[in-house]
Design a protein around this motif. Structure first.
Motif, PDB file in Angstrom:
ATOM      1  N   ASP A 168       6.005  -8.430  16.703  1.00  0.00           N
ATOM      2  CA  ASP A 168       6.260  -8.473  14.621  1.00  0.00           C
ATOM      3  C   ASP A 168       6.262  -6.757  14.433  1.00  0.00           C
ATOM      4  OD1 ASP A 168       3.968  -7.584  15.055  1.00  0.00           O
ATOM      5  OD2 ASP A 168       2.619  -8.872  14.677  1.00  0.00           O
ATOM      6  N   ALA A 169       6.563  -6.698  13.490  1.00  0.00           N
ATOM      7  CA  ALA A 169       6.607  -5.368  12.634  1.00  0.00           C
ATOM      8  C   ALA A 169       5.815  -4.659  12.652  1.00  0.00           C
ATOM      9  CB  ALA A 169       6.796  -5.566  11.190  1.00  0.00           C
TER      10      ALA A 169
ATOM     11  N   GLY B  81      11.365  -8.512   9.696  1.00  0.00           N
ATOM     12  CA  GLY B  81      10.247  -7.553  10.469  1.00  0.00           C
ATOM     13  C   GLY B  81      10.060  -7.504  12.329  1.00  0.00           C
TER      14      GLY B  81
ATOM     15  N   PRO C 182      16.143  -5.505  15.530  1.00  0.00           N
ATOM     16  CA  PRO C 182      15.660  -5.980  14.351  1.00  0.00           C
ATOM     17  C   PRO C 182      16.364  -6.965  14.937  1.00  0.00           C
ATOM     18  CG  PRO C 182      16.098  -3.678  13.838  1.00  0.00           C
ATOM     19  CD  PRO C 182      16.808  -4.053  15.033  1.00  0.00           C
TER      20      PRO C 182
END
Length: 158
Positions: A48-49, A112, A134
């Motif tokens: 995740d981000a 993200g 990404p």
């Protein structure tokens, strides 16, 4: 069937269909360099981000004793008991390619998340985060070079 049962089944279908429509097929394509060694182990996974493990997409290489060489993935995913459920295959030979698909929720795209690939080959240097890209609609179809073993990596969203 009784009327309450039919109502329950209809409601369940109505709830399930939008969920299916919100899933996309992710096709991951990896081309290895001709690095002159044994087959490479690869772990393709999502973070995740914040860099926290989200999901394993694919692991190429079937002997669990070598997973420690896929260091970032192994460390991040260690608590995920399902990390290998239906997502493993043979190692990938030098100069060969690997193409796999996974179902992915639409909500993860442009949110993200990042696709990462850890790579390792016997008697050669490990390469954690060999590829980092990404997960976005804009990056779909764009080739990304790896650092040591991977010639190119790209993904498609369908």
């Amino acid at each position: 069937m009784s009327k309450p049962l039919l109502t329950t089944v209809a409601a369940a279908c109505a709830l399930a269909l939008p969920a299916l429509a919100q899933a996309r097929q992710l096709t991951l394509s990896t081309q290895l360099k001709n690095y002159g060694g044994n087959g490479a182990y690869l772990a393709l996974y999502l973070v995740d981000a914040k860099g926290a493990y989200a999901r394993t997409l694919w692991v190429a290489g079937g002997k669990a004793k070598y997973y420690k060489h896929l260091a970032d993935w192994n460390r991040l995913s260690a608590g995920d008991a399902r990390r290998l459920a239906g997502v493993t295959g043979a190692s990938v030979g030098a100069g060969r390619s690997l193409t796999v698909t996974a179902e992915l929720a639409d909500a993860l795209i442009d949110a993200g998340y990042e696709i990462r690939i850890d790579a390792a080959a016997e008697d050669m240097r490990d390469s954690p985060a060999e590829v980092r890209v990404p997960l976005s609609a804009a990056n779909a179809g764009k080739a990304q070079a790896g650092r040591q073993y991977i010639q190119s990596f790209s993904y498609q969203l369908r």
